[in-house]
Motif scaffolding. Structure first.
Motif, PDB file in Angstrom:
ATOM      1  N   HIS A  84      13.166  34.394  55.681  1.00 38.14           N
ATOM      2  CA  HIS A  84      12.980  33.085  56.306  1.00 38.14           C
ATOM      3  C   HIS A  84      13.501  32.062  55.303  1.00 38.14           C
ATOM      4  CE1 HIS A  84       9.428  35.491  57.817  1.00 38.14           C
ATOM      5  NE2 HIS A  84      10.094  35.240  58.918  1.00 38.14           N
ATOM      6  N   LEU A  85      14.752  31.713  55.401  1.00 31.47           N
ATOM      7  CA  LEU A  85      15.396  30.846  54.425  1.00 31.47           C
ATOM      8  C   LEU A  85      15.051  29.384  54.701  1.00 31.47           C
ATOM      9  CD1 LEU A  85      17.332  30.749  52.019  1.00 31.47           C
ATOM     10  CD2 LEU A  85      19.224  30.636  53.657  1.00 31.47           C
ATOM     11  N   ALA A  86      14.178  28.829  53.875  1.00 31.90           N
ATOM     12  CA  ALA A  86      13.725  27.445  54.021  1.00 31.90           C
ATOM     13  C   ALA A  86      14.708  26.482  53.356  1.00 31.90           C
ATOM     14  CB  ALA A  86      12.346  27.296  53.403  1.00 31.90           C
ATOM     15  N   ASN A  87      14.694  25.217  53.835  1.00 28.88           N
ATOM     16  CA  ASN A  87      15.553  24.190  53.250  1.00 28.88           C
ATOM     17  C   ASN A  87      16.976  24.728  53.097  1.00 28.88           C
ATOM     18  OD1 ASN A  87      16.306  21.749  52.074  1.00 28.88           O
ATOM     19  ND2 ASN A  87      15.515  22.296  50.054  1.00 28.88           N
ATOM     20  N   SER A  88      17.464  25.336  54.153  1.00 30.15           N
ATOM     21  CA  SER A  88      18.685  26.134  54.063  1.00 30.15           C
ATOM     22  C   SER A  88      19.936  25.353  53.674  1.00 30.15           C
ATOM     23  CB  SER A  88      18.916  26.892  55.369  1.00 30.15           C
ATOM     24  OG  SER A  88      19.135  26.003  56.439  1.00 30.15           O
ATOM     25  N   SER A  89      19.980  24.068  53.936  1.00 30.45           N
ATOM     26  CA  SER A  89      21.173  23.300  53.564  1.00 30.45           C
ATOM     27  C   SER A  89      21.345  23.192  52.051  1.00 30.45           C
ATOM     28  CB  SER A  89      21.144  21.903  54.192  1.00 30.45           C
ATOM     29  OG  SER A  89      20.055  21.165  53.701  1.00 30.45           O
ATOM     30  N   ASN A  90      20.290  23.492  51.314  1.00 30.32           N
ATOM     31  CA  ASN A  90      20.363  23.464  49.850  1.00 30.32           C
ATOM     32  C   ASN A  90      20.265  24.853  49.226  1.00 30.32           C
ATOM     33  OD1 ASN A  90      20.522  20.580  49.476  1.00 30.32           O
ATOM     34  ND2 ASN A  90      18.436  20.523  50.262  1.00 30.32           N
ATOM     35  N   ALA A  91      20.447  25.899  50.026  1.00 29.36           N
ATOM     36  CA  ALA A  91      20.223  27.270  49.551  1.00 29.36           C
ATOM     37  C   ALA A  91      21.501  28.007  49.152  1.00 29.36           C
ATOM     38  CB  ALA A  91      19.491  28.069  50.626  1.00 29.36           C
ATOM     39  N   PHE A  92      22.664  27.349  49.286  1.00 26.19           N
ATOM     40  CA  PHE A  92      23.927  28.008  48.987  1.00 26.19           C
ATOM     41  C   PHE A  92      24.724  27.177  47.999  1.00 26.19           C
ATOM     42  CE2 PHE A  92      22.625  29.346  53.190  1.00 26.19           C
ATOM     43  CZ  PHE A  92      22.838  30.716  53.158  1.00 26.19           C
ATOM     44  N   ALA A 125      27.048  36.060  56.391  1.00 22.41           N
ATOM     45  CA  ALA A 125      28.140  36.439  55.490  1.00 22.41           C
ATOM     46  C   ALA A 125      27.593  36.976  54.172  1.00 22.41           C
ATOM     47  CB  ALA A 125      29.065  35.246  55.242  1.00 22.41           C
ATOM     48  N   GLU A 126      26.554  36.341  53.652  1.00 19.61           N
ATOM     49  CA  GLU A 126      25.919  36.831  52.429  1.00 19.61           C
ATOM     50  C   GLU A 126      25.280  38.196  52.652  1.00 19.61           C
ATOM     51  OE1 GLU A 126      25.119  35.334  48.738  1.00 19.61           O
ATOM     52  OE2 GLU A 126      27.069  35.694  49.655  1.00 19.61           O
ATOM     53  N   SER A 127      24.704  38.391  53.832  1.00 21.27           N
ATOM     54  CA  SER A 127      24.118  39.689  54.161  1.00 21.27           C
ATOM     55  C   SER A 127      25.177  40.777  54.118  1.00 21.27           C
ATOM     56  CB  SER A 127      23.472  39.649  55.551  1.00 21.27           C
ATOM     57  OG  SER A 127      22.426  38.720  55.589  1.00 21.27           O
ATOM     58  N   LEU A 183      24.264  32.573  48.219  1.00 20.32           N
ATOM     59  CA  LEU A 183      22.839  32.264  48.215  1.00 20.32           C
ATOM     60  C   LEU A 183      22.388  32.052  46.778  1.00 20.32           C
ATOM     61  CD1 LEU A 183      20.592  32.116  50.349  1.00 20.32           C
ATOM     62  CD2 LEU A 183      20.231  34.565  50.038  1.00 20.32           C
ATOM     63  N   THR A 184      21.615  30.988  46.521  1.00 21.96           N
ATOM     64  CA  THR A 184      21.263  30.648  45.143  1.00 21.96           C
ATOM     65  C   THR A 184      19.847  31.046  44.724  1.00 21.96           C
ATOM     66  OG1 THR A 184      20.625  28.413  45.825  1.00 21.96           O
ATOM     67  CG2 THR A 184      22.892  28.728  45.030  1.00 21.96           C
ATOM     68  N   GLY A 185      18.911  31.108  45.620  1.00 22.64           N
ATOM     69  CA  GLY A 185      17.535  31.424  45.239  1.00 22.64           C
ATOM     70  C   GLY A 185      17.372  32.889  44.874  1.00 22.64           C
ATOM     71  N   GLU A 186      16.941  33.151  43.654  1.00 24.70           N
ATOM     72  CA  GLU A 186      16.822  34.524  43.157  1.00 24.70           C
ATOM     73  C   GLU A 186      15.951  35.400  44.067  1.00 24.70           C
ATOM     74  OE1 GLU A 186      14.998  36.724  39.241  1.00 24.70           O
ATOM     75  OE2 GLU A 186      16.011  34.793  38.943  1.00 24.70           O
ATOM     76  N   ILE A 187      14.834  34.856  44.530  1.00 23.78           N
ATOM     77  CA  ILE A 187      13.941  35.639  45.391  1.00 23.78           C
ATOM     78  C   ILE A 187      14.612  35.958  46.722  1.00 23.78           C
ATOM     79  CG2 ILE A 187      12.696  33.641  46.354  1.00 23.78           C
ATOM     80  CD1 ILE A 187      11.155  37.066  45.518  1.00 23.78           C
ATOM     81  N   TYR A 188      15.377  34.997  47.267  1.00 22.60           N
ATOM     82  CA  TYR A 188      16.079  35.248  48.526  1.00 22.60           C
ATOM     83  C   TYR A 188      17.158  36.325  48.344  1.00 22.60           C
ATOM     84  CZ  TYR A 188      13.926  31.164  50.742  1.00 22.60           C
ATOM     85  OH  TYR A 188      13.042  30.260  51.282  1.00 22.60           O
TER      86      TYR A 188
END
Length: 180
Positions: free
Chosen positions: A144-152, A24-26, A158-163
């Protein structure tokens, strides 16, 4: 001019799937488009069932969505160092439809997983699964979204600036590939 059509495939059926959230973010970062996430709740592939009953309507619908899309997104979870069985089953079933809806379609592959590698192995295997279908698989940037349960955040953003930066670049590359 009509919006471009994107179809997404999530390797996770979970209601709160971070792979579905990543898709959805994509689509949001892609920009104006008609986005649909495919329903891949297919029966398990069984050649005897196919011979007796043919390709299920839900499978044909997904194949038709691929054929009608301008581009495809796939996000896979990583289970036991590989893509989910439900995603592999969907690919197997879709391969049984008439023609090959994947041929020449731009495809962006990504992954979201709980682990620190973000589904890297699953994504590598998924890319190899797609080779026989002959889509135009984008080579990067890799997501490759790591620790994904904490990434939104609470809104599914999506919260990580680099992602966000890399996913935006991937969607720009996908848009450019559609125009090729």
């Amino acid at each position: 001019m009509a919006n471009l059509k994107l179809i997404g495939f999530s390797g996770s059926l979970r209601k709160e799937s971070t792979n579905s959230m990543l898709l959805a973010e994509s689509a949001r970062l892609f920009g104006p488009c008609d986005y649909t996430e495919a329903d891949i709740r297919f029966p398990l592939y069984d050649a005897d069932d196919e011979a007796a009953s043919g390709v299920p309507a839900v499978v044909q619908k997904a194949a038709d969505q691929i054929a009608g899309a301008d581009a495809i997104l796939i996000s896979t979870v990583e289970y036991n160092k590989g893509p989910s069985g439900v995603l592999k089953n969907a690919l197997d079933w879709i391969s049984r439809t008439k023609g090959n809806p994947w041929v020449g379609k731009p495809l962006a592959v990504m992954s979201a997983a709980a682990g620190r590698a973000g589904g890297e192995r699953a994504q590598l295997i998924l890319r190899s699964f797609m080779v026989p279908f002959r889509p135009r698989i984008l080579q990067g940037p890799e997501i490759h979204l790591a620790n994904s349960s904490n990434a939104f955040d609470e809104n599914g953003r999506l919260t990580g600036e680099i992602y966000v930066k890399e996913l935006t670049q991937l969607m720009l590359a996908l848009r450019a590939e559609i125009g090729r």
